[in-house]
Every structure is written in C-alpha cells, then in structure tokens.
Enzyme design. Structure first.
Site, mmCIF file in Angstrom:
data_model
loop_
_atom_site.group_PDB
_atom_site.id
_atom_site.type_symbol
_atom_site.label_atom_id
_atom_site.label_comp_id
_atom_site.label_asym_id
_atom_site.label_seq_id
_atom_site.Cartn_x
_atom_site.Cartn_y
_atom_site.Cartn_z
ATOM 1 N N LYS A 42 -5.112 -4.633 7.352
ATOM 2 C CA LYS A 42 -4.864 -4.314 8.662
ATOM 3 C C LYS A 42 -5.921 -4.211 9.814
ATOM 4 C CE LYS A 42 -0.209 -2.334 8.066
ATOM 5 N NZ LYS A 42 0.725 -1.299 8.445
ATOM 6 N N LYS A 70 2.661 -12.011 0.950
ATOM 7 C CA LYS A 70 3.764 -11.460 0.659
ATOM 8 C C LYS A 70 4.896 -11.397 2.056
ATOM 9 C CE LYS A 70 3.280 -6.901 2.316
ATOM 10 N NZ LYS A 70 3.382 -5.365 2.654
ATOM 11 N N LYS A 74 7.366 -7.912 7.661
ATOM 12 C CA LYS A 74 8.243 -7.889 8.838
ATOM 13 C C LYS A 74 7.320 -8.044 10.141
ATOM 14 C CE LYS A 74 8.175 -2.870 8.651
ATOM 15 N NZ LYS A 74 8.267 -2.106 7.248
HETATM 16 P P1 TYM Z 1 6.708 -0.608 4.414
HETATM 17 O O1 TYM Z 1 7.310 -0.134 5.634
HETATM 18 O O2 TYM Z 1 5.875 -1.559 4.719
HETATM 19 O O3 TYM Z 1 7.677 -1.038 3.278
HETATM 20 C C1 TYM Z 1 8.769 -0.362 2.896
HETATM 21 C C2 TYM Z 1 9.120 -0.591 1.485
HETATM 22 O O4 TYM Z 1 9.365 -2.126 1.115
HETATM 23 C C3 TYM Z 1 8.483 -2.458 0.276
HETATM 24 N N1 TYM Z 1 8.171 -3.911 0.593
HETATM 25 C C4 TYM Z 1 8.414 -4.841 -0.352
HETATM 26 N N2 TYM Z 1 8.926 -4.893 -1.454
HETATM 27 C C5 TYM Z 1 8.676 -6.240 -2.032
HETATM 28 N N3 TYM Z 1 8.413 -7.328 -1.477
HETATM 29 C C6 TYM Z 1 7.993 -7.203 -0.199
HETATM 30 N N4 TYM Z 1 7.632 -8.412 0.282
HETATM 31 C C7 TYM Z 1 7.885 -5.969 0.343
HETATM 32 N N5 TYM Z 1 7.237 -5.758 1.448
HETATM 33 C C8 TYM Z 1 7.659 -4.180 1.805
HETATM 34 C C9 TYM Z 1 7.320 -1.596 0.400
HETATM 35 O O5 TYM Z 1 6.604 -1.511 -0.964
HETATM 36 C C10 TYM Z 1 8.002 -0.136 0.803
HETATM 37 O O6 TYM Z 1 8.443 0.284 -0.598
HETATM 38 N N6 TYM Z 1 3.368 3.116 3.377
HETATM 39 C C11 TYM Z 1 4.811 2.635 3.074
HETATM 40 C C12 TYM Z 1 5.761 3.742 3.967
HETATM 41 C C13 TYM Z 1 5.634 5.105 3.454
HETATM 42 C C14 TYM Z 1 5.957 5.572 2.112
HETATM 43 C C15 TYM Z 1 5.957 6.735 2.083
HETATM 44 C C16 TYM Z 1 6.658 4.872 0.869
HETATM 45 C C17 TYM Z 1 5.023 6.056 4.083
HETATM 46 N N7 TYM Z 1 5.067 7.200 3.488
HETATM 47 C C18 TYM Z 1 5.963 7.712 1.090
HETATM 48 C C19 TYM Z 1 6.906 5.645 -0.309
HETATM 49 C C20 TYM Z 1 6.405 7.478 0.005
HETATM 50 C C21 TYM Z 1 5.098 1.400 3.965
HETATM 51 O O7 TYM Z 1 4.192 1.135 4.844
HETATM 52 O O8 TYM Z 1 5.935 0.684 3.464
#
Ligand code: TYM
Length: 331
Positions: free
Chosen positions: A115, A197, A200
C-alpha cells in the site's frame, strides 16, 4: 451471547464495492458458521480511512456493505453486525496494543509495503499501525476464530503475537485467536492478471467481479478472462488463469478440483469460461435481489446497526476494562 459457543469475529473495509474475492474468501464462510458460533461481523470504516476517502461515499458504502452482509445470508438475529466507529473501544484498545507492538513487526507487513507503494503520496501513520487496530478488533471480542482470506494471514499472526505478549506481561486476559481459511476461495485472483489478487481497488474493472453488478457484466468479464494457449482445463501453477477459474467454480459449487476437471474434460476454453461465468452470475442473483429489497428499507438497516453497536459496545467495554486495569489505569 451463548456461553457454550465459541466466538467468531471478522470484518470487511468499506473502501470500495465488494468483490467475488471478498465473498468467496470471507463472507460466504461467515454465513456457514453462524449457527455453530457466536458471530460478530463489523464494517471497519476506521480501517478504510488509512487511504483517502470521499466522506459522502464512505458513508454510503458503509451502509451498502451492511446490506450486502445481510443479502449474502448473514442473519442479524444470529450475528452481531456493527460499524467499527460506533464502538470507541476499538481505538482505545488499539492505543494500548500499539504500546505492545514493535516498529520492526509492523515494518514487515507485506500489505503495508504494497500500500505504501500504491499510495506513495500518503504513507500516513494509520497505514503503518493498521494491523494493531485489526488486532484490537479481534481481541476486544475474545474471538476464537477469524474467517479471512489468505491475504490477512500475516495480520492475524501479528494479532496472535500481540495477544501472547500482552498475556505474558500482564496475565491471561486476551484470547489468542486462530485463523479460519476456506479450502476453496482463500485467494481469488484477478481475471485479467491472474498472478495478482482480485481486489476492489484494481484500476481495471474487468479484473474483478462486483457482488452487485449485472448478470451480463459478470458473464462478459468471465468470457474475457485471461487464460493460456494450451487448451487444457486442469489446475497447475503454470496455468494461473485456468486454475483461478477452477478455484472460483469450486468455491461457488462446493465441488472438488478433480470433479470440476472431470466435468470440463475435453471442453474448449470458451465453453468453460461461459459455464463458470453463468454459475457465478446465477449464485449472485439472489444476493442482488435481496440487496435491492433492503435498500428500500432504510429504517430496518438503521435498526440493525444501532442494535449491533449497543451489543458490541457492551462486550468490548468489558474486555477494555480488564485491559485498562491490568496496565495500571484507574478504572
Ligand atoms: P478486506 O476488506 O481487504 O477484505 C475483506 C475480506 O475479504 C478477503 N479477501 C479475499 N479473499 C479471497 N480472495 C481475494 N482476492 C480476496 N480479497 C479480499 C480478505 O482476506 C478479508 O477476509 N484488514 C481486513 C479487514 C479487517 C479484519 C479485521 C478482518 C479489519 N479488522 C479483523 C478480520 C478481523 C481487510 O482489509 O480486509
């Protein structure tokens, strides 16, 4: 919350329209786990502002994300659904934990490195300490299990290290969480560059499938998906495009890779891509319909996040109180 059940916590950032990757890697599994566990799912708006956001859009996306959780099958009667900024304990615990986290640990986080490259003009302190806030999210609810995609594993490992360190210095207060990674769908790749990956924030909209886009758009994007030139439908590290399509197909249908390979044996890539596109589009159709229905009922949505905040605040305050006491604050 039922005392006998274990607890699950997970979250998605409202930083863009959620994708098939978010759904298959995380939300779909949350739905499957909600009967067996006490489930707490958050919309982490405080995480989203580590990257510059347009305020009005962030507000809109936070509500839309909540509606998408419900549209995907999360039942607000079973799970606590809340917006992170409605529970001040996240920021409060994050401060205490950041005093128990090393700069070196945070510097090793690959997502921070990625990032920082992407947003070279805004490498803010929040972007750096973001994994501490994520640890606070999880530890506030004594979560046993955290269902996430593969890309969050490193952050989860850090949350475990922070919890263990805190417990070592102050006595057993924090529950050390385990990751829950799905067998299929843990890492969905871009349809246009299958070595990265699905995200979004990808500038190329053909690389990702939005949960709420039209059936035609979904099918069109799958038809255009990048593959290879040998025309054999089999999973292999040297065939990232086809492997990704097989993974998506398996994660949606619940079939094994072997079953999927057998089903498409001898078929051409065109037919295969169309079949995967149609399967995905059909599985997303009811989510879109439910979302449309929910978007007409603002009062219901508001009731859910307000109720969720109340429940989350209650649980979080108790854990924060214990932590404050342990570190020597007067409570
Ligand atoms: P975020 O918002 O980027 O993504 C949310 C969830 O989606 C999963 N994910 C994917 N899984 C498979 N293939 C992909 N291409 C893909 N892109 C995203 C992510 O692994 C995630 O599970 N830091 C986290 C959000 C967060 C969080 C937490 C998660 C904040 N606090 C506490 C668990 C527990 C994040 O940025 O996810």
């Amino acid at each position: 919350m039922e005392q006998t059940k274990k607890t699950i916590f997970s979250a998605v950032q409202p930083s863009g329209d959620i994708t098939l990757g978010n759904y298959l890697g995380a939300i779909k599994n949350w739905v499957n786990l909600q009967d067996e566990y006490n489930c707490i799912y958050s919309i982490v708006d405080m995480h989203a502002i580590t990257v510059r956001q347009t305020p009005a859009e962030l507000r809109k996306r936070s509500l839309e994300l909540l509606m998408q959780y419900i549209a995907c099958g999360i039942d607000p009667e079973k799970a606590i659904l809340f917006i992170q900024s409605h529970v001040p304990a996240h920021a409060q615990l994050s401060w205490v934990l950041s005093c128990n986290t090393q700069m070196g640990e945070l510097s090793r986080m690959t997502q921070f490195k990625d990032k920082s490259k992407k947003h070279a003009d805004d490498i803010n302190a929040g972007l750096f300490t973001y994994p501490v806030l994520m640890a606070a999210d999880i530890l506030l609810y004594k979560a046993d299990l955290v269902p996430v995609g593969n890309d969050q594993l490193q952050h989860l490992e850090l949350a475990r290290d922070i919890a263990n360190r805190f417990n070592f210095h102050y006595g057993d207060v924090l529950t050390v969480p385990e990751a829950y990674i799905p067998k299929a769908g843990a890492r969905i790749m871009s349809l246009q560059s299958p070595e990265s990956k699905m995200s979004k924030s990808d500038p190329n909209p053909n690389g990702f499938i939005k949960l709420l886009e039209t059936k035609d758009d979904t099918i069109r994007k799958f038809k255009r998906a990048v593959t290879d030139s040998d025309n054999e439908i089999r999973k292999s590290p040297d065939k990232p495009g086809i492997s990704n399509l097989l993974d998506i197909y398996c994660a949606v249908t619940g079939k094994t890779t072997e079953e999927a390979e057998a089903e498409f044996a001898g078929k051409g890539y065109g037919d295969f891509k169309l079949a995967v596109g149609e399967t995905v589009a059909d599985s997303l159709e009811p989510i879109r319909a439910k979302f449309d229905q929910l978007s007409k009922d603002k009062a219901y949505v508001e009731e859910i996040y307000k109720n969720g905040a109340q429940q989350a605040n209650y649980i979080a305050q108790r854990v924060l109180g214990k932590v404050y006491k342990k570190v020597g604050f007067i409570v």
